[in-house]
Design a protein around this motif. Structure first.
Motif, PDB file in Angstrom:
ATOM      1  N   SER A 134      -0.500  -7.212   5.667  1.00 44.47           N
ATOM      2  CA  SER A 134       0.375  -7.929   4.752  1.00 44.47           C
ATOM      3  C   SER A 134       1.800  -7.382   4.754  1.00 44.47           C
ATOM      4  N   ARG A 135       2.765  -8.300   4.637  1.00 43.25           N
ATOM      5  CA  ARG A 135       4.150  -7.874   4.443  1.00 43.25           C
ATOM      6  C   ARG A 135       4.377  -7.353   3.027  1.00 43.25           C
ATOM      7  N   ARG A 136       3.553  -7.795   2.088  1.00 41.79           N
ATOM      8  CA  ARG A 136       3.677  -7.358   0.691  1.00 41.79           C
ATOM      9  C   ARG A 136       2.487  -6.466   0.337  1.00 41.79           C
ATOM     10  N   ALA A 137       2.288  -5.453   1.113  1.00 44.13           N
ATOM     11  CA  ALA A 137       1.123  -4.586   0.960  1.00 44.13           C
ATOM     12  C   ALA A 137       1.253  -3.702  -0.272  1.00 44.13           C
ATOM     13  N   SER A 138       0.116  -3.319  -0.814  1.00 42.63           N
ATOM     14  CA  SER A 138       0.088  -2.373  -1.930  1.00 42.63           C
ATOM     15  C   SER A 138       0.410  -0.975  -1.424  1.00 42.63           C
ATOM     16  N   THR A 139       0.744  -0.084  -2.338  1.00 44.81           N
ATOM     17  CA  THR A 139       1.011   1.310  -1.961  1.00 44.81           C
ATOM     18  C   THR A 139      -0.201   1.946  -1.288  1.00 44.81           C
ATOM     19  N   PRO A 140      -1.424   1.778  -1.813  1.00 39.10           N
ATOM     20  CA  PRO A 140      -2.588   2.333  -1.096  1.00 39.10           C
ATOM     21  C   PRO A 140      -2.767   1.731   0.296  1.00 39.10           C
ATOM     22  N   GLY A 141      -2.485   0.441   0.441  1.00 36.34           N
ATOM     23  CA  GLY A 141      -2.595  -0.178   1.759  1.00 36.34           C
ATOM     24  C   GLY A 141      -1.604   0.421   2.742  1.00 36.34           C
ATOM     25  N   VAL A 243      -6.928  -4.768  11.134  1.00 39.18           N
ATOM     26  CA  VAL A 243      -6.268  -5.417   9.994  1.00 39.18           C
ATOM     27  C   VAL A 243      -6.487  -4.532   8.777  1.00 39.18           C
ATOM     28  N   VAL A 244      -5.401  -4.064   8.204  1.00 40.95           N
ATOM     29  CA  VAL A 244      -5.493  -3.078   7.117  1.00 40.95           C
ATOM     30  C   VAL A 244      -5.561  -3.753   5.758  1.00 40.95           C
ATOM     31  N   GLU A 245      -4.729  -4.730   5.512  1.00 35.85           N
ATOM     32  CA  GLU A 245      -4.709  -5.408   4.219  1.00 35.85           C
ATOM     33  C   GLU A 245      -4.095  -6.781   4.433  1.00 35.85           C
ATOM     34  N   ILE A 269     -10.406  -3.289   7.369  1.00 35.42           N
ATOM     35  CA  ILE A 269     -10.660  -2.308   6.319  1.00 35.42           C
ATOM     36  C   ILE A 269     -10.945  -3.047   5.018  1.00 35.42           C
ATOM     37  N   PRO A 270     -12.103  -2.839   4.405  1.00 33.78           N
ATOM     38  CA  PRO A 270     -12.428  -3.549   3.165  1.00 33.78           C
ATOM     39  C   PRO A 270     -11.659  -2.966   1.984  1.00 33.78           C
ATOM     40  N   GLY A 271     -11.674  -3.688   0.880  1.00 26.91           N
ATOM     41  CA  GLY A 271     -11.018  -3.214  -0.335  1.00 26.91           C
ATOM     42  C   GLY A 271     -11.753  -3.724  -1.554  1.00 26.91           C
ATOM     43  N   SER A 272     -11.129  -3.571  -2.693  1.00 30.14           N
ATOM     44  CA  SER A 272     -11.726  -4.028  -3.944  1.00 30.14           C
ATOM     45  C   SER A 272     -11.838  -5.549  -3.965  1.00 30.14           C
ATOM     46  N   ILE A 273     -12.929  -6.070  -4.504  1.00 34.03           N
ATOM     47  CA  ILE A 273     -13.086  -7.511  -4.627  1.00 34.03           C
ATOM     48  C   ILE A 273     -12.071  -8.095  -5.604  1.00 34.03           C
ATOM     49  N   HIS A 274     -11.429  -7.247  -6.404  1.00 30.15           N
ATOM     50  CA  HIS A 274     -10.436  -7.701  -7.372  1.00 30.15           C
ATOM     51  C   HIS A 274      -9.023  -7.711  -6.793  1.00 30.15           C
ATOM     52  N   HIS A 275      -8.860  -7.212  -5.569  1.00 35.29           N
ATOM     53  CA  HIS A 275      -7.533  -7.110  -4.967  1.00 35.29           C
ATOM     54  C   HIS A 275      -7.318  -8.271  -3.999  1.00 35.29           C
ATOM     55  N   PRO A 276      -6.346  -9.170  -4.284  1.00 39.34           N
ATOM     56  CA  PRO A 276      -6.131 -10.326  -3.399  1.00 39.34           C
ATOM     57  C   PRO A 276      -5.848  -9.935  -1.952  1.00 39.34           C
ATOM     58  N   PHE A 327     -11.380   5.098  -6.206  1.00 37.73           N
ATOM     59  CA  PHE A 327     -11.777   4.683  -4.866  1.00 37.73           C
ATOM     60  C   PHE A 327     -12.701   3.462  -4.939  1.00 37.73           C
ATOM     61  N   ALA A 328     -13.407   3.322  -6.040  1.00 40.48           N
ATOM     62  CA  ALA A 328     -14.266   2.150  -6.207  1.00 40.48           C
ATOM     63  C   ALA A 328     -13.435   0.896  -6.450  1.00 40.48           C
ATOM     64  N   ALA A 329     -12.357   1.045  -7.242  1.00 46.46           N
ATOM     65  CA  ALA A 329     -11.476  -0.089  -7.517  1.00 46.46           C
ATOM     66  C   ALA A 329     -10.267   0.403  -8.309  1.00 46.46           C
ATOM     67  N   PRO A 330      -9.088  -0.188  -8.093  1.00 41.77           N
ATOM     68  CA  PRO A 330      -7.914   0.149  -8.903  1.00 41.77           C
ATOM     69  C   PRO A 330      -8.184  -0.187 -10.371  1.00 41.77           C
ATOM     70  N   GLN A 331      -7.644   0.652 -11.265  1.00 40.52           N
ATOM     71  CA  GLN A 331      -7.911   0.445 -12.688  1.00 40.52           C
ATOM     72  C   GLN A 331      -6.693   0.846 -13.518  1.00 40.52           C
ATOM     73  N   SER A 332      -6.612   0.298 -14.712  1.00 39.95           N
ATOM     74  CA  SER A 332      -5.575   0.690 -15.661  1.00 39.95           C
ATOM     75  C   SER A 332      -5.980   2.000 -16.335  1.00 39.95           C
ATOM     76  N   SER A 333      -5.025   2.614 -17.020  1.00 40.58           N
ATOM     77  CA  SER A 333      -5.326   3.852 -17.751  1.00 40.58           C
ATOM     78  C   SER A 333      -6.402   3.604 -18.801  1.00 40.58           C
ATOM     79  N   GLU A 334      -6.300   2.460 -19.496  1.00 38.16           N
ATOM     80  CA  GLU A 334      -7.276   2.157 -20.544  1.00 38.16           C
ATOM     81  C   GLU A 334      -8.675   1.967 -19.967  1.00 38.16           C
ATOM     82  N   ALA A 335      -8.759   1.323 -18.794  1.00 38.69           N
ATOM     83  CA  ALA A 335     -10.061   1.145 -18.161  1.00 38.69           C
ATOM     84  C   ALA A 335     -10.662   2.481 -17.738  1.00 38.69           C
ATOM     85  N   LEU A 336      -9.808   3.398 -17.312  1.00 32.45           N
ATOM     86  CA  LEU A 336     -10.300   4.722 -16.925  1.00 32.45           C
ATOM     87  C   LEU A 336     -10.814   5.498 -18.136  1.00 32.45           C
TER      88      LEU A 336
END
Length: 370
Positions: A134-141, A243-245, A269-276, A327-336
């Motif tokens: 992706s051209r608009r990749a996430s920081t982890p990607g 293909v990375v992301e 490379i797979p990722g979180s099902i919640h990450h487009p 590593f399982a999925a990106p999360q907010s502080s509150e979710a953590l």
């Protein structure tokens, strides 16, 4: 080497007049690789094709725009400028009948008849792994692309990508960070840098012994139709494509499809099902791409080509409770807080420490493991 017309059946360099004629043909509008091959099969040389009557071109089914532009001053000046460009150091032109033309690329039915190269053309014959995303990749990607490229380049693979923003740029940079080699295949002419913000990266690639490559005339601007053509070269040069992301609409999936059609390996490379940005990779895996979680998953298929030993494994060993969750999925502080059972103060303090260590990052309120 594929079997071409008589023009491309010998490795002897063309005469100056024939070289100019080839370049003039290459600059004509609406004349792609297959139409050029048809011309050369019919007339034997580029010089003969240029001097043939327009009726002969029409008889071959070629559009009028091709034959009408043959003697235009614009095409003549383009050819003259290209010949002057070739007089400069580090500038090269590879043709179908050149000993330096990359053998893997030559297997394609629509292999580029001419390849413009700035830098080291010898890299095009070395074992390459393409990395796209992706051209608009996430920081982890971006971090994942950087680390995979760094590891593979350090082991001896040339990293090939498209110089685009996002994953492409990270892949090139990872190879440079490892003092390895990288090839950037461009969707513009080599004299029209795109994107402009990668001008310094392009210069670093050449300075480090890498190469910039394009099949397009030197001053060709960016155009939507150029990038799918560029993608077939990226995959055609490489043993496999990683293909990375990528989203389902990403052009990276075009590169992956072309790679499969060309008989190359396809990795995702797979990722979180919640990450487009992971959905395109998941689609590739469902379609048969090799799921990649570490460098070893690539080396298992390509080890015979190069003695590569991974410098870095991906992902890094997990040694923190919050990292296990991220590593399982990106999360907010509150979710953590909810998932870990820690207080908000404890979570924020731990995240701050992990961020300073470069092990997590925050984007739009969500935390990612790196």
């Amino acid at each position: 080497m594929i079997s071409m017309s008589p023009l491309f059946s010998s490795s002897a360099p063309p005469s100056p007049a024939e070289l100019e004629a080839r370049i003039r043909l290459h600059c004509l509008p609406e004349l792609g690789p297959k139409r050029l091959q048809k011309l050369l099969s019919a007339f034997g040389t580029a010089s003969s094709a240029l001097s043939a009557p327009a009726s002969s071109w029409r008889a071959l089914g070629l559009p009028a725009a091709c034959s009408d532009a043959r003697r235009s001053s614009t095409v003549r000046e383009q050819a003259s400028s290209t010949l002057r460009w070739l007089e400069q150091s580090d500038n090269h032109l590879l043709m179908w009948d050149s000993d330096q033309y990359p053998a893997l690329l030559a297997e394609l039915s629509d292999a580029p008849p001419l390849l413009f190269v700035r830098g080291n053309p010898g890299l095009l014959e070395l074992p390459q792994l393409a990395m796209v995303g992706s051209r608009r990749a996430s920081t982890p990607g971006l971090d994942t692309a950087l680390r995979f490229a760094k590891s593979l380049a350090a082991g001896g693979f040339v990293i090939t990508s498209g110089l685009a923003l996002g994953i492409d740029g990270a892949a090139h940079q990872g190879a440079l960070d490892a003092q390895g080699k990288t090839i950037a295949v461009m969707g513009t002419g080599l004299e029209r840098m795109y994107p402009a913000r990668h001008r310094t990266l392009a210069a670093d690639i050449v300075a480090s012994g890498g190469a910039l490559v394009s099949e397009l005339p030197l001053t060709s601007p960016a155009h939507a139709s150029h990038f799918p053509r560029r993608n077939r070269i990226i995959s055609g040069l490489s043993l496999g494509v990683l293909v990375v992301e990528a989203s389902p609409s990403s052009g990276s999936l075009i590169t992956a499809r072309l790679a499969a059609e060309q008989g190359r390996e396809v990795y995702a490379i797979p990722g979180s099902i919640h990450h487009p940005g992971a959905r395109g990779c998941h689609q590739l895996i469902r379609d048969g791409a090799t799921l990649v979680e570490s460098i070893e998953h690539i080396l298992e298929a390509l080890r015979g080509w190069q003695g590569v030993s991974p410098v870095v494994d991906v992902p890094a060993p997990v040694s923190h409770p919050l990292l296990e969750l991220l590593f399982a999925a990106p999360q907010s502080s509150e979710a953590l807080v909810l998932a870990s059972g820690w207080s908000l103060v404890e979570v924020l303090a731990a995240l701050t420490e992990l961020e300073l260590e470069g092990r997590v990052s925050c984007e739009a309120g969500r935390w990612y493991a790196r």
